[in-house]
Design a protein around this motif. Structure first.
Motif, PDB file in Angstrom:
ATOM      1  N   VAL A 310      21.125 105.407  58.679  1.00 40.62           N
ATOM      2  CA  VAL A 310      20.793 104.711  59.915  1.00 40.62           C
ATOM      3  C   VAL A 310      21.433 103.333  59.830  1.00 40.62           C
ATOM      4  O   VAL A 310      20.957 102.454  59.095  1.00 40.62           O
ATOM      5  CB  VAL A 310      19.270 104.594  60.111  1.00 40.62           C
ATOM      6  CG1 VAL A 310      18.967 103.790  61.369  1.00 40.62           C
ATOM      7  CG2 VAL A 310      18.646 105.974  60.218  1.00 40.62           C
ATOM      8  N   ALA A 311      22.525 103.159  60.543  1.00 41.17           N
ATOM      9  CA  ALA A 311      23.316 101.920  60.489  1.00 41.17           C
ATOM     10  C   ALA A 311      23.158 101.198  61.821  1.00 41.17           C
ATOM     11  O   ALA A 311      24.021 101.274  62.692  1.00 41.17           O
ATOM     12  CB  ALA A 311      24.775 102.232  60.194  1.00 41.17           C
ATOM     13  N   TYR A 312      22.044 100.507  61.976  1.00 41.95           N
ATOM     14  CA  TYR A 312      21.753  99.846  63.244  1.00 41.95           C
ATOM     15  C   TYR A 312      22.571  98.553  63.374  1.00 41.95           C
ATOM     16  O   TYR A 312      23.192  98.304  64.399  1.00 41.95           O
ATOM     17  CB  TYR A 312      20.258  99.551  63.306  1.00 41.95           C
ATOM     18  CG  TYR A 312      19.672  99.656  64.684  1.00 41.95           C
ATOM     19  CD1 TYR A 312      19.693 100.866  65.384  1.00 41.95           C
ATOM     20  CD2 TYR A 312      19.076  98.558  65.288  1.00 41.95           C
ATOM     21  CE1 TYR A 312      19.151 100.976  66.648  1.00 41.95           C
ATOM     22  CE2 TYR A 312      18.523  98.664  66.553  1.00 41.95           C
ATOM     23  CZ  TYR A 312      18.569  99.861  67.237  1.00 41.95           C
ATOM     24  OH  TYR A 312      18.036  99.952  68.491  1.00 41.95           O
ATOM     25  N   ALA A 313      22.559  97.749  62.338  1.00 41.61           N
ATOM     26  CA  ALA A 313      23.304  96.489  62.357  1.00 41.61           C
ATOM     27  C   ALA A 313      24.765  96.729  61.972  1.00 41.61           C
ATOM     28  O   ALA A 313      25.079  97.642  61.205  1.00 41.61           O
ATOM     29  CB  ALA A 313      22.666  95.483  61.408  1.00 41.61           C
ATOM     30  N   ASN A 314      25.637  95.883  62.499  1.00 42.22           N
ATOM     31  CA  ASN A 314      27.064  95.996  62.160  1.00 42.22           C
ATOM     32  C   ASN A 314      27.300  95.841  60.672  1.00 42.22           C
ATOM     33  O   ASN A 314      28.175  96.506  60.089  1.00 42.22           O
ATOM     34  CB  ASN A 314      27.867  94.947  62.930  1.00 42.22           C
ATOM     35  CG  ASN A 314      28.045  95.319  64.392  1.00 42.22           C
ATOM     36  OD1 ASN A 314      27.669  96.418  64.809  1.00 42.22           O
ATOM     37  ND2 ASN A 314      28.607  94.406  65.171  1.00 42.22           N
ATOM     38  N   GLU A 315      26.498  94.962  60.026  1.00 47.02           N
ATOM     39  CA  GLU A 315      26.669  94.752  58.594  1.00 47.02           C
ATOM     40  C   GLU A 315      26.408  96.035  57.810  1.00 47.02           C
ATOM     41  O   GLU A 315      27.062  96.303  56.792  1.00 47.02           O
ATOM     42  CB  GLU A 315      25.724  93.644  58.109  1.00 47.02           C
ATOM     43  CG  GLU A 315      26.008  92.269  58.671  1.00 47.02           C
ATOM     44  CD  GLU A 315      25.427  92.046  60.061  1.00 47.02           C
ATOM     45  OE1 GLU A 315      25.601  90.945  60.596  1.00 47.02           O
ATOM     46  OE2 GLU A 315      24.796  92.992  60.601  1.00 47.02           O
ATOM     47  N   VAL A 316      25.470  96.822  58.283  1.00 47.71           N
ATOM     48  CA  VAL A 316      25.164  98.094  57.604  1.00 47.71           C
ATOM     49  C   VAL A 316      26.269  99.113  57.879  1.00 47.71           C
ATOM     50  O   VAL A 316      26.629  99.897  56.997  1.00 47.71           O
ATOM     51  CB  VAL A 316      23.790  98.621  58.053  1.00 47.71           C
ATOM     52  CG1 VAL A 316      23.475  99.948  57.366  1.00 47.71           C
ATOM     53  CG2 VAL A 316      22.705  97.601  57.742  1.00 47.71           C
ATOM     54  N   LYS A 317      26.814  99.093  59.083  1.00 48.48           N
ATOM     55  CA  LYS A 317      27.930  99.996  59.385  1.00 48.48           C
ATOM     56  C   LYS A 317      29.084  99.728  58.433  1.00 48.48           C
ATOM     57  O   LYS A 317      29.746 100.656  57.949  1.00 48.48           O
ATOM     58  CB  LYS A 317      28.391  99.813  60.838  1.00 48.48           C
ATOM     59  CG  LYS A 317      27.395 100.293  61.900  1.00 48.48           C
ATOM     60  CD  LYS A 317      27.943 100.047  63.291  1.00 48.48           C
ATOM     61  CE  LYS A 317      27.023 100.574  64.390  1.00 48.48           C
ATOM     62  NZ  LYS A 317      25.755  99.822  64.496  1.00 48.48           N
ATOM     63  N   THR A 318      29.308  98.462  58.150  1.00 50.80           N
ATOM     64  CA  THR A 318      30.408  98.091  57.246  1.00 50.80           C
ATOM     65  C   THR A 318      30.071  98.393  55.789  1.00 50.80           C
ATOM     66  O   THR A 318      30.853  99.031  55.073  1.00 50.80           O
ATOM     67  CB  THR A 318      30.725  96.593  57.403  1.00 50.80           C
ATOM     68  OG1 THR A 318      31.147  96.337  58.741  1.00 50.80           O
ATOM     69  CG2 THR A 318      31.823  96.167  56.437  1.00 50.80           C
ATOM     70  N   ALA A 319      28.875  97.970  55.356  1.00 49.96           N
ATOM     71  CA  ALA A 319      28.514  98.109  53.944  1.00 49.96           C
ATOM     72  C   ALA A 319      28.244  99.546  53.542  1.00 49.96           C
ATOM     73  O   ALA A 319      28.659  99.983  52.456  1.00 49.96           O
ATOM     74  CB  ALA A 319      27.286  97.239  53.642  1.00 49.96           C
ATOM     75  N   GLU A 320      27.564 100.317  54.383  1.00 50.60           N
ATOM     76  CA  GLU A 320      27.143 101.662  53.999  1.00 50.60           C
ATOM     77  C   GLU A 320      28.070 102.772  54.478  1.00 50.60           C
ATOM     78  O   GLU A 320      28.114 103.847  53.887  1.00 50.60           O
ATOM     79  CB  GLU A 320      25.734 101.932  54.525  1.00 50.60           C
ATOM     80  CG  GLU A 320      24.681 100.955  54.039  1.00 50.60           C
ATOM     81  CD  GLU A 320      24.570 100.932  52.517  1.00 50.60           C
ATOM     82  OE1 GLU A 320      24.806 101.994  51.892  1.00 50.60           O
ATOM     83  OE2 GLU A 320      24.254  99.872  51.962  1.00 50.60           O
ATOM     84  N   LEU A 321      28.804 102.520  55.558  1.00 47.58           N
ATOM     85  CA  LEU A 321      29.682 103.557  56.096  1.00 47.58           C
ATOM     86  C   LEU A 321      31.158 103.195  56.014  1.00 47.58           C
ATOM     87  O   LEU A 321      32.012 104.017  56.360  1.00 47.58           O
ATOM     88  CB  LEU A 321      29.311 103.847  57.565  1.00 47.58           C
ATOM     89  CG  LEU A 321      27.915 104.434  57.786  1.00 47.58           C
ATOM     90  CD1 LEU A 321      27.599 104.497  59.283  1.00 47.58           C
ATOM     91  CD2 LEU A 321      27.806 105.820  57.166  1.00 47.58           C
ATOM     92  N   GLY A 322      31.439 101.989  55.586  1.00 49.76           N
ATOM     93  CA  GLY A 322      32.833 101.588  55.435  1.00 49.76           C
ATOM     94  C   GLY A 322      33.567 101.341  56.744  1.00 49.76           C
ATOM     95  O   GLY A 322      34.798 101.403  56.792  1.00 49.76           O
TER      96      GLY A 322
END
Length: 419
Positions: A310-322
């Motif tokens: 669950v990548a709600y924030a952009n930072e998580v999209k970058t850190a966890e999904l590349g």
């Protein structure tokens, strides 16, 4: 021969006030149809004695009256009293039933460290049943009852909690009174058609151009969470007519037919992945894990579904999904490019064969003229590449998210069937 008529009375002020959703009425209606009864109405009433009596008198005039709720130990649990009044019969304490309820209540008193005297009045109340009633035993402390009356009619009174009602329901079917009623019932045939990607109006038009239903075939068309469900109820002896209707009805819309059973789309997706030896993962933004929730709601899904992000924030999209920061800056989080990157990243990070992603604006805030509320991008990435879709969903936040989930699952189905 007309089918015996069934009427369902569901009690509980919390249902009337909208605090809870009725699950028992639909269950009993489906069961009625399956058994060959004609479910004519579901009446939902509160705990008012007057309103309950009115509903019960109407229900008891049917061949079968199914009642749920109002069997507890408190003052506002009035179902048994009102059923007896509507039938014009007396009430009595059933000793065996009282002993069963007492045993359960004494155990509860010990567990809760309370005096059994607090429970005793409720025990007697719940063991008080209409004259002529047949006890089905207990679910919790509430008994189920079958009450034969009139000329072959029957009332079935069951607890309100759905799990308790469904536990006692099979026992009702085993009673002589119910089986005598069912001897007059002939279960119809049922055919199920499930569509995705076609409008309800297009399905209705196809039915009209095919000549419509009738002559022993009843067709219902229902839009449910971005799908169209079509049910055909076929009276005995009308199978040929159903075949003719289906042959004339399907050709214009058959390309959107995805199933002929009641399995939900998530079960179909898991089965398709299983057949291909694929593992599956998810990457979700606006749906917040709802796609993964639907998949893991199916027993045995663990042999296909590996996990989700669950990548709600952009930072998580970058850190966890590349997802590259530059991509987010250039196109925004709600874009086909980011949806594709999320799916590709999930496929790599989770080590799965197929990953599906969702990113969108569920509202009620956050929309712009360029990217309004309801804009959703989906992407499914597999061993041979990926496919994406853009949707503009109407409705509130809940419906936008629900439709996004169904769209994502169907995108995986499409990837599996076209690969």
């Amino acid at each position: 021969m007309s089918r015996p008529r069934a009427l369902i009375v569901v009690t509980g002020s919390e249902l009337v006030r909208g605090e809870r959703t009725d699950l028992n009425g639909p269950f009993l209606a489906r069961e009625s149809l399956r058994l060959g009864l004609e479910p004519s109405r579901i009446a939902i009433v509160g705990d008012s004695a007057k309103e309950l009596e009115i509903a019960l008198r109407e229900g008891l005039a049917a061949d079968a009256c199914f009642v749920s709720g109002g069997l507890g130990p408190t003052h506002d649990d009035r179902t048994v009293e009102m059923v007896a009044k509507a039938l014009g019969v007396g009430l009595h304490v059933e000793p065996e039933l009282e002993a069963q309820i007492e045993e359960v209540s004494r155990a509860a008193a010990v567990r809760l460290k309370r005096d059994y005297a607090d429970f005793a009045p409720g025990v007697t109340k719940q063991a008080t049943i209409p004259d002529g009633a047949i006890s089905l035993g207990l679910a919790g402390t509430a008994p189920g009852l079958v009450i034969p009356h009139g000329d072959g009619r029957v009332a079935v009174v069951l607890p309100g909690p759905p799990s308790e009602l469904q536990r006692l329901w099979p026992r009702a079917l085993e009673t002589d009174a119910f089986r005598t009623l069912l001897d007059r019932a002939v279960p119809p045939g049922r055919r199920v058609l499930r569509f995705f990607g076609v409008s309800e109006s297009a399905v209705a038009r196809a039915l009209a151009e095919a000549g419509g239903d009738g002559d022993g075939v009843e067709m219902t068309i229902c839009a449910r969470d971005f799908e169209i469900h079509v049910d055909l109820v076929v009276a005995p002896g009308s199978e040929a007519r159903a075949d003719e209707l289906e042959s004339a009805f399907l050709p214009p819309i058959e390309q959107w037919l995805y199933g002929r059973d009641e399995d939900p789309i998530e079960a179909r997706v898991l089965e398709l992945c299983r057949e291909r030896g694929w593992t599956l993962g998810t990457a979700e933004s606006c749906t917040g894990g709802l796609v993964a929730g639907r998949l893991t709601g199916i027993p045995g899904s663990s042999d296909v579904f590996r996990g989700g992000v669950v990548a709600y924030a952009n930072e998580v999209k970058t850190a966890e999904l590349g997802v590259p920061e530059a991509l987010l800056e250039q196109h925004g989080a709600v874009s086909p490019e980011v949806a594709a990157a999320m799916a590709q990243g999930a496929r790599e990070r989770l080590g799965v064969d197929v990953a599906v992603s969702v990113t969108g604006i569920a509202g009620p805030d956050g929309g712009t003229e360029e990217k309004p509320v309801g804009l959703v991008y989906l992407h499914a990435e597999g061993p041979q590449g990926g496919i994406g879709r853009e949707f503009s969903f109407p409705g509130d936040r809940s419906s936008i998210r629900a439709r996004s989930v169904v769209g994502a699952l169907h995108l995986v189905r499409r990837l599996a069937t076209e690969t």
